[in-house]
Design a protein around this motif. Structure first.
Motif, PDB file in Angstrom:
ATOM      1  N   ARG A 119      38.694  38.452  42.152  1.00 16.42           N
ATOM      2  CA  ARG A 119      38.557  39.908  42.256  1.00 16.42           C
ATOM      3  C   ARG A 119      37.335  40.245  43.099  1.00 16.42           C
ATOM      4  O   ARG A 119      36.292  39.600  42.995  1.00 16.42           O
ATOM      5  N   TYR A 120      37.462  41.259  43.951  1.00 17.20           N
ATOM      6  CA  TYR A 120      36.333  41.685  44.773  1.00 17.20           C
ATOM      7  C   TYR A 120      35.308  42.427  43.914  1.00 17.20           C
ATOM      8  O   TYR A 120      35.681  43.261  43.084  1.00 17.20           O
ATOM      9  N   LEU A 121      34.036  42.159  44.189  1.00  8.78           N
ATOM     10  CA  LEU A 121      32.969  42.866  43.492  1.00  8.78           C
ATOM     11  C   LEU A 121      32.467  44.063  44.288  1.00  8.78           C
ATOM     12  O   LEU A 121      32.275  45.153  43.738  1.00  8.78           O
ATOM     13  N   LEU A 122      32.299  43.912  45.584  1.00  5.89           N
ATOM     14  CA  LEU A 122      31.640  44.948  46.393  1.00  5.89           C
ATOM     15  C   LEU A 122      32.597  45.728  47.286  1.00  5.89           C
ATOM     16  O   LEU A 122      32.158  46.624  48.013  1.00  5.89           O
ATOM     17  N   GLU A 123      33.879  45.386  47.255  1.00  6.73           N
ATOM     18  CA  GLU A 123      34.875  46.110  48.040  1.00  6.73           C
ATOM     19  C   GLU A 123      36.033  46.537  47.149  1.00  6.73           C
ATOM     20  O   GLU A 123      36.336  45.887  46.152  1.00  6.73           O
ATOM     21  N   THR A 124      36.694  47.616  47.551  1.00  6.06           N
ATOM     22  CA  THR A 124      37.879  48.109  46.856  1.00  6.06           C
ATOM     23  C   THR A 124      39.018  48.234  47.867  1.00  6.06           C
ATOM     24  O   THR A 124      38.818  48.774  48.963  1.00  6.06           O
ATOM     25  N   VAL A 125      40.181  47.733  47.490  1.00  4.54           N
ATOM     26  CA  VAL A 125      41.373  47.840  48.334  1.00  4.54           C
ATOM     27  C   VAL A 125      42.252  48.948  47.774  1.00  4.54           C
ATOM     28  O   VAL A 125      42.616  48.939  46.595  1.00  4.54           O
ATOM     29  N   ALA A 126      42.577  49.908  48.629  1.00  4.90           N
ATOM     30  CA  ALA A 126      43.421  51.026  48.208  1.00  4.90           C
ATOM     31  C   ALA A 126      44.264  51.485  49.386  1.00  4.90           C
ATOM     32  O   ALA A 126      43.737  51.751  50.471  1.00  4.90           O
ATOM     33  N   GLN A 127      45.565  51.544  49.187  1.00  7.52           N
ATOM     34  CA  GLN A 127      46.515  51.991  50.207  1.00  7.52           C
ATOM     35  C   GLN A 127      46.370  51.182  51.495  1.00  7.52           C
ATOM     36  O   GLN A 127      46.431  51.728  52.597  1.00  7.52           O
ATOM     37  N   GLY A 128      46.184  49.880  51.344  1.00  9.91           N
ATOM     38  CA  GLY A 128      46.110  48.996  52.490  1.00  9.91           C
ATOM     39  C   GLY A 128      44.797  49.009  53.231  1.00  9.91           C
ATOM     40  O   GLY A 128      44.649  48.319  54.247  1.00  9.91           O
ATOM     41  N   ARG A 129      43.839  49.777  52.749  1.00 10.24           N
ATOM     42  CA  ARG A 129      42.532  49.854  53.393  1.00 10.24           C
ATOM     43  C   ARG A 129      41.449  49.289  52.478  1.00 10.24           C
ATOM     44  O   ARG A 129      41.580  49.340  51.257  1.00 10.24           O
TER      45      ARG A 129
END
Length: 245
Positions: free
Chosen positions: A118-128
């Motif tokens: 799992r990413y700690l410092l990034e978030t993936v949402a709607q392909g971005r």
């Protein structure tokens, strides 16, 4: 002074360039945050080197997958490494801890402290992909209070000060400057250059001094190796730092 490495992914020329840079700086303390071998490059040779080092080393999600998942379920990168590693090397990977809490209140993890995938410092949402918000980071830390948290996994060099008491550093990837993934949904991570990356940290009176280092190396040799092993995606990533030429 501390050097922090992560996500080598079997890229021996990139690792050798980082080691040469460390030797010029006379660094003798190294932390390695996992994903050591997976990929269509030099997994066996990379682990032969890493197993000889007196570093603090932990497992990444690909290290775990290599030794815990049935080979029939491996993706292409894990499969390539699994077929080339010997039993001693696989056992070494299996024995690595998922995280380590060190003196000076330093926590080493690969993804988040609780989840190596799992990413700690990034978030993936709607392909971005976007920088994670403080509330998202705090949720992923799940009460972890270490003053310095060192993580990898995303291959993106980042320095985040969550609050006055907590600093998070991702050194970027030694061996793979761009990749695509399908989880939690399809997305790409791209640094935009082929450099090998790592971080230097030094504790000073006012707090941690952090440098994110980008080291040039013979990335064409790594790209050629990926091409030879039928991985066009890795070839493009290693040549350019992007997922599309």
């Amino acid at each position: 002074m501390i050097a922090v490495l992560a996500d080598i992914h079997g890229n021996l020329p990139a690792l050798e360039a980082v080691i040469a840079d460390l030797q010029q700086r006379k660094i003798d303390t190294v932390f390695n945050l996992g994903d050591h071998a997976s990929g269509p490059l030099w997994p066996q040779e990379t682990l032969t080197f890493l197993m000889q080092q007196p570093w603090v080393q932990i497992a990444g999600n690909h290290d775990r997958q290599l030794v815990q998942q049935p080979p029939a379920t491996h993706g292409a990168s894990d499969r390539y490494a699994f077929e080339r590693l010997d039993e001693v090397q696989k056992n070494w990977l299996a024995a690595l801890p998922a995280s380590v809490h060190l003196p000076a209140d330093i926590l080493l993890c690969h993804g988040t402290p609780a989840d190596d995938d799992r990413y700690l410092l990034e978030t993936v949402a709607q392909g971005r992909v976007r920088p994670a918000r403080w509330d998202e980071i705090n949720q992923r830390l799940a009460g972890v209070t270490a003053s310095l948290i060192l993580c990898g996994h995303t291959h993106m060099p980042r320095i985040i000060q969550v609050n006055d008491m907590q600093l998070i550093v991702n050194p970027g990837s030694v061996g793979l400057p761009a990749y695509s993934d399908t989880a939690p949904e399809p997305h790409v991570m791209e640094t935009g250059s082929p450099h090998a990356r790592y971080a230097l940290l030094e504790k000073r009176a006012q707090g941690w001094h952090v440098e994110l280092i980008a080291v040039p190396y013979d990335h064409q040799s790594a790209a050629t190796q990926a091409h030879h092993n039928g991985r066009l995606d890795w070839e493009i990533a290693l040549r350019t730092g992007y997922m599309q030429a």
